[in-house]
Write a protein that holds these residues in place. Structure first.
Motif, PDB file in Angstrom:
ATOM      1  N   ALA A 177       4.044   1.295   4.854  1.00 57.14           N
ATOM      2  CA  ALA A 177       2.851   0.570   4.401  1.00 57.14           C
ATOM      3  C   ALA A 177       3.144  -0.260   3.155  1.00 57.14           C
ATOM      4  O   ALA A 177       2.449  -1.223   2.866  1.00 57.14           O
ATOM      5  CB  ALA A 177       1.721   1.555   4.102  1.00 57.14           C
ATOM      6  N   CYS A 178       4.175   0.116   2.410  1.00 53.94           N
ATOM      7  CA  CYS A 178       4.474  -0.596   1.157  1.00 53.94           C
ATOM      8  C   CYS A 178       5.446  -1.757   1.369  1.00 53.94           C
ATOM      9  O   CYS A 178       5.804  -2.444   0.415  1.00 53.94           O
ATOM     10  CB  CYS A 178       5.043   0.387   0.134  1.00 53.94           C
ATOM     11  N   GLY A 233       4.965   7.478   0.435  1.00 50.06           N
ATOM     12  CA  GLY A 233       5.779   7.636  -0.767  1.00 50.06           C
ATOM     13  C   GLY A 233       7.199   8.110  -0.498  1.00 50.06           C
ATOM     14  O   GLY A 233       7.960   8.360  -1.436  1.00 50.06           O
ATOM     15  N   SER A 293      11.351  -0.769   1.152  1.00 46.17           N
ATOM     16  CA  SER A 293      10.228   0.120   0.856  1.00 46.17           C
ATOM     17  C   SER A 293      10.170   0.374  -0.655  1.00 46.17           C
ATOM     18  O   SER A 293      10.903   1.230  -1.166  1.00 46.17           O
ATOM     19  CB  SER A 293      10.397   1.456   1.589  1.00 46.17           C
ATOM     20  N   LYS A 312       0.819  -1.215   0.000  1.00 45.79           N
ATOM     21  CA  LYS A 312       0.000   0.000   0.000  1.00 45.79           C
ATOM     22  C   LYS A 312       0.850   1.261   0.000  1.00 45.79           C
ATOM     23  O   LYS A 312       1.958   1.282   0.533  1.00 45.79           O
ATOM     24  CB  LYS A 312      -0.900   0.027   1.252  1.00 45.79           C
ATOM     25  N   TYR A 313       0.267   2.325  -0.523  1.00 48.34           N
ATOM     26  CA  TYR A 313       0.885   3.654  -0.443  1.00 48.34           C
ATOM     27  C   TYR A 313       0.423   4.336   0.844  1.00 48.34           C
ATOM     28  O   TYR A 313      -0.780   4.415   1.099  1.00 48.34           O
ATOM     29  CB  TYR A 313       0.450   4.516  -1.634  1.00 48.34           C
ATOM     30  N   GLY A 314       1.365   4.846   1.626  1.00 49.28           N
ATOM     31  CA  GLY A 314       0.972   5.600   2.814  1.00 49.28           C
ATOM     32  C   GLY A 314       1.735   6.902   2.945  1.00 49.28           C
ATOM     33  O   GLY A 314       1.354   7.767   3.724  1.00 49.28           O
ATOM     34  N   ASN A 340       9.284   6.628   2.140  1.00 46.68           N
ATOM     35  CA  ASN A 340      10.032   5.689   2.979  1.00 46.68           C
ATOM     36  C   ASN A 340       9.946   5.996   4.468  1.00 46.68           C
ATOM     37  O   ASN A 340      10.918   5.833   5.186  1.00 46.68           O
ATOM     38  CB  ASN A 340      11.515   5.657   2.520  1.00 46.68           C
ATOM     39  N   VAL A 341       8.770   6.463   4.923  1.00 43.59           N
ATOM     40  CA  VAL A 341       8.636   6.647   6.375  1.00 43.59           C
ATOM     41  C   VAL A 341       7.503   5.839   7.012  1.00 43.59           C
ATOM     42  O   VAL A 341       7.616   5.448   8.173  1.00 43.59           O
ATOM     43  CB  VAL A 341       8.513   8.127   6.800  1.00 43.59           C
ATOM     44  N   CYS A 342       6.422   5.568   6.285  1.00 48.32           N
ATOM     45  CA  CYS A 342       5.281   4.909   6.942  1.00 48.32           C
ATOM     46  C   CYS A 342       5.369   3.389   6.907  1.00 48.32           C
ATOM     47  O   CYS A 342       4.783   2.712   7.712  1.00 48.32           O
ATOM     48  CB  CYS A 342       3.968   5.357   6.314  1.00 48.32           C
TER      49      CYS A 342
HETATM   50  S1  FES Z   1       4.570   4.265   1.091  1.00 50.50           S
HETATM   51 FE1  FES Z   1       5.304   4.881   3.054  1.00 50.50          FE
HETATM   52  S2  FES Z   1       7.192   3.817   3.141  1.00 50.50           S
HETATM   53 FE2  FES Z   1       6.493   3.344   1.175  1.00 50.50          FE
END
Ligand code: FES
Ligand code: FES
Lengths: 746, 158
Positions: free
Chosen positions: B47-48, B41, B58, B37-39, B43-45
């Motif tokens: 989700a991907c 874009g 990531s 998933k995208y959360g 490299n901090v959340c």
């Molecule tokens: S979308 Fe948040 S780390 Fe990749």
């Protein structure tokens, strides 16, 4: 009156379809002079159309139900399936719950808000399922030539005394009716429940853990290519001119570039190419709606708008004034929607909690008749108030109409943080007058940047306003009064709300006012207890009005070991909150010692750590205790964030925070290692709502614990707001470049 | 346009896309693999989070041109197959602990958890609270406690 007897319908259909009709059946709740709180208003408003919800029996032996609500993580598809499984004696996995498209005829009964879903749908869903059970048994009786009284329905199979068996799927057609019938039924008594009240895991869990669960952006809609917007550098700024439209249109993958009301939209083969195109656009921007404003100017506006307290009494008083900064209600799934607007018709897919209002707004924006707009409600990746709005759906519809192609539109996280909805900044002033051991009066003046409630809740109240016992008070004031009960015996109460300052994109965030107002009240309660020389827990126990309230407080205190010896810099706090027919109490232990506060965290904040969280809750009848526990855990995480770490900083008309490395929602390193949720046994026949209930007591208990650990009552939230713990990202271009270190930086 | 060849969930794939498009969009928008998933874009959340040659990475922050033909990308959709079962023990633990709320972060959480357990095992030690504190994946629904419990349980079965 028998409170379990209702009338339902069998609808004319080729297979068995049953529906609930509560016009004659619903006791008491329809008496509007007895409205107790917000949820009574929502439930009563939903009554006249509740009858339209229906349960269908399928030839494969499953039952299906299209829930007119949004599942955004709160577990209502699971609890709804449980209600149907209970009345139909069907295994849970044979109940299929989907989300209904927008159905304007349902009026207010398709709004997911204020934790109302279970409260409003508990009876109608069971009635529809009970009618189905009744018809299936009758059909089996005819088939066997045996009386209904000798039949048993178990696990989706009906057996008679002679041992003959028939599955409900085989009866789906014979139990159907060519014309609509009305059927009296009696609901299963509480003592016989085998599904309701037992812990069940989520019905969509397997799809979620295998990656099969589909959110809006995962849907494969023909021709719907990725789209994003280049947005203004300040809140709600407008596009002036685009200097290099042709150049951007020629970039790899880009198919369209077009100016719309909220920015410049690009459509491309991939979202990655949308990001690059957005960053490449050179746009001159016009003013936004709050240009020049900052935290300090908004605080001054709030101070000017605060309603005065009454005349100062001659007795001793305890007073406090608290500030709650802007907070982002971003879910992890950003604002997003798919739209296909071509040939005078529109089809929309999005996670929406108010799909009817969305449908009406989209039709109006596009200049299409309502009947030409179809709105599908998709599974939502979290909401917390955000999905009551449909900003992305409206925008996607506009973009699709303008370019004449379907789009899959997503907000970049930076857009979501900076231009998305926020919980408004607010102040709360509290004054309590007392004499000896008696509290004489409680006054609270809550002053807030205006909360936008224009997503259906407002309409709901307007429709009911004439019948409300408090007359024609302004809507927000109404909402404020109704969502606030007075749990303590504090003499004369006076609570007033004033709102000021439009121009921000606001909304609720796992509740509108309660976390802030409760936090302010509970801190003052601690101070009052101190003045009276009483222990904070004993004080609350002495002043809480009702036994259910005292019981949750006692439970939290006992399980959490209230008063146990702790090192200097570590302390406990305890707080209480009631709402949504539920009562809750939290005990928090917080470690504020320097070695903990200053522990190193990369791209995040540590700060004081809550080391123990005990949360006791009584919501009335619990449909799914495992789901309720999960909701309360989430509420505790939100409460910790609100008290300690998460806020937005407003400067020069924009928010500095642009992603999760700036906006510090609770992370693993902030979670309490010891977390316990206690669900109280309840004798109530009616369920309570829970999605938001837990945030207020959790936040307040963290604040009280922090005050006791540091010896200073906190007055600004979150407590770290004064320190900017990150370097703000630029506003032009509005979104950050995609990094290249995803393979190396863990 | 340049062609890029690598392996995803056990299959060789070739995509025709610009070098600098990040792997997340190649997976989601071109290959239709939507588990990651995208959360954010950036490299901090997390989700991907997916696996690249067994390590948690990531994809939102990996240019597709970084991938070599022998590189093996595993997304949540391919995780169970790496354990040769219908569900990976981590996915099973997630079900046993009813971790999921909205579910949006969970594919990334599970992939990060599997990589953590493997890394800790490779270091020849047990998972600690500090390891769990170090998980960077955001869950906005606040499922952190059940995530921790599920990881500890799964570590025993892996
Ligand atoms: S979308 Fe948040 S780390 Fe990749
Ligand atoms: S389950 Fe919703 S973000 Fe984690």
């Amino acid at each position: 009156m028998n409170r379990r007897r209702f009338v339902g319908y069998v609808l004319a259909a080729p297979v068995l379809v049953t529906a609930a009709d509560l016009h004659h059946g619903e006791p008491a709740a329809a008496d509007l002079t007895e409205l107790l709180d917000l949820n009574d208003i929502m439930t009563a408003a939903a009554l006249p159309t509740s009858g339209l919800i229906s349960v269908e029996i399928n030839p494969d032996g499953t039952a299906s139900f299209a829930l007119p609500r949004a599942e955004v993580g709160q577990g209502i598809t699971t609890s709804t399936a449980m209600l149907i499984a209970e009345e139909l004696s069907l295994p849970l996995h044979r109940v299929r719950v989907t989300l209904a498209d927008a159905r304007p005829e349902l009026l207010f009964n398709q709004l997911t808000g204020a934790s109302n879903t279970t409260i409003a749908t508990y009876t109608p869903i069971r009635v529809a399922a009970a009618v189905a059970r009744h018809r299936l048994l009758e059909a089996a009786a005819a088939l066997f030539g045996a009386p209904v009284t000798g039949l048993r329905l178990e696990d989706g199979v009906i057996t008679d005394r002679a041992g003959r068996r028939v599955g409900i799927g085989e009866l789906a057609a014979t139990a159907a009716s060519p014309k609509t019938l009305s059927v009296p039924v009696e609901l299963a008594p509480r003592e016989s429940f085998t599904v309701i009240g037992k812990p069940h895991s989520r019905i969509d869990a397997r799809d979620a853990v295998t990656g099969r669960k589909k959110f809006a952006m995962d849907l494969d809609v023909a021709g719907a290519k990725p789209a994003m917007l280049c947005r203004p550098p300040t809140i709600n700024g407008k596009v002036g001119a685009v200097a290099n439209l042709g150049e951007v249109l020629a970039m790899p993958g880009v198919t369209d570039v077009v100016t719309v009301s909220t920015g410049v939209a690009v459509r491309a083969e991939t979202f990655g190419q949308c990001i690059d195109a957005v960053r490449a656009l050179r746009v001159s921007w016009r003013r936004g709606t709050v240009d020049g404003k900052s935290d300090a100017t908004v605080l001054a506006e709030l101070a000017a708008a605060e309603l005065p307290l009454g005349p100062r009494p001659p007795t001793p008083v305890v007073e406090g004034r608290f500030t709650f900064h802007f907070r982002s209600n971003s879910a992890l799934e950003p604002n997003c929607a798919i739209a296909d607007v071509r040939g005078g018709r529109a089809e929309i897919w999005s996670g929406l909690k108010s799909p009817i209002v969305a449908k009406q707004a989209i039709a109006a924006r596009l200049g299409l008749p309502l009947g030409n707009v179809t709105v599908h409600v998709t599974e939502g990746g979290g909401s917390f108030g955000r999905k009551l709005f449909f900003d992305a759906a409206l925008e996607a519809a506009e973009v699709s109409q303008k370019i004449g192609k379907p789009v899959k539109l997503m907000w970049h996280r930076a857009d979501d943080a900076r231009q998305g909805r926020t919980h408004p900044m607010a102040t709360s002033r509290v004054r309590v007058a007392y004499a000896g051991d008696v509290v004489l009066g409680y006054e609270q003046r809550h002053t807030s940047v205006t909360t936008d409630l224009g997503h259906g809740l407002g309409e709901l109240f307007t429709a009911m306003a004439a019948k409300l016992p408090i007359g024609d008070a302004a809507f927000a004031q109404t909402f404020f009064q109704f969502s606030h009960t007075s749990p303590y015996r504090f003499g004369v109460h006076s609570r007033l709300l004033s709102e000021t300052g439009k121009g921000f994109n606001t909304g609720s965030m796992r509740n509108v006012y309660s976390p802030d107002t409760t936090c302010a009240r509970e801190l003052i309660v601690d101070r009052l207890a101190d003045r009276m020389g009483k222990d904070p827990y004993r004080f609350r126990l002495d002043f809480l009005r009702d036994e259910r309230a005292r019981a949750v407080l006692r439970q939290a205190a006992e399980a959490g070991g209230w008063g146990r010896a702790l090192p200097a810099g570590v302390a406990q706090g305890i707080a209480f909150h009631s709402e949504y027919k539920g009562v809750s109490a939290a005990l928090m232990e917080i470690d504020c010692r320097p070695e903990t506060v200053n522990r190193p965290i990369r791209d995040g904040v540590g700060g004081p750590r809550v080391t123990r969280a005990v949360f006791a809750v009584d919501v009335g009848l619990v449909v799914n205790p495992r789901g309720l526990e999960a909701q309360m855990m989430g509420c505790v995480m939100d409460g910790i964030a609100l008290a300690l770490t998460s806020s937005l900083h407003l400067r020069d008309g924009y928010f500095l925070e642009a992603s999760w490395d700036n906006y510090f929602y609770t992370r693993q390193w902030n979670t309490p290692p010891d977390l316990r949720i206690i669900i109280m046994p309840s004798s109530s026949e009616r369920p309570g709502g829970a999605g938001e209930l837990g945030v207020a007591a959790a936040m307040a208990a963290v604040a009280c614990a922090y005050g006791r650990a540091t010896g200073t009552m906190p007055t600004t939230f979150p407590i770290n707001h004064g320190t900017l713990s990150f370097t703000p990202k630029p506003t032009i271009p509005p979104i950050p470049a995609s990094p290249t270190d995803g393979g190396t930086r863990a | 346009m340049p062609e890029h060849t690598f392996r995803v969930n056990g299959k060789q794939v070739t995509v025709d896309v610009a070098d600098d498009v990040r792997l997340l969009w190649v997976l989601r928008d071109i290959l239709g693999i939507t588990g990651p998933k995208y959360g954010c874009g950036i490299n901090v959340c997390k989700a991907c989070t997916s696996h690249l040659n067994g390590r948690a990475v990531s994809p939102c922050s990996i240019p597709v041109s970084d991938l070599e033909p022998a590189d093996e990308v595993v997304t949540i959709e391919g995780l169970a197959a790496t354990a040769g079962a219908e569900l990976h023990p981590m996915q099973q633990a997630w079900l046993d602990h009813d971790v999921v709320q909205c579910g949006y972060c969970q594919p990334g959480q599970i992939m990060a958890a599997v990589a953590l357990v493997h890394r800790v095992a490779a270091e020849g030690r047990e998972i600690t609270e500090a390891d769990l504190d170090g998980l960077r994946n955001i869950c906005r629904c606040g499922t952190y406690a059940r995530i921790r419990a599920a990881i500890k349980a799964a570590a025993k079965n892996m």
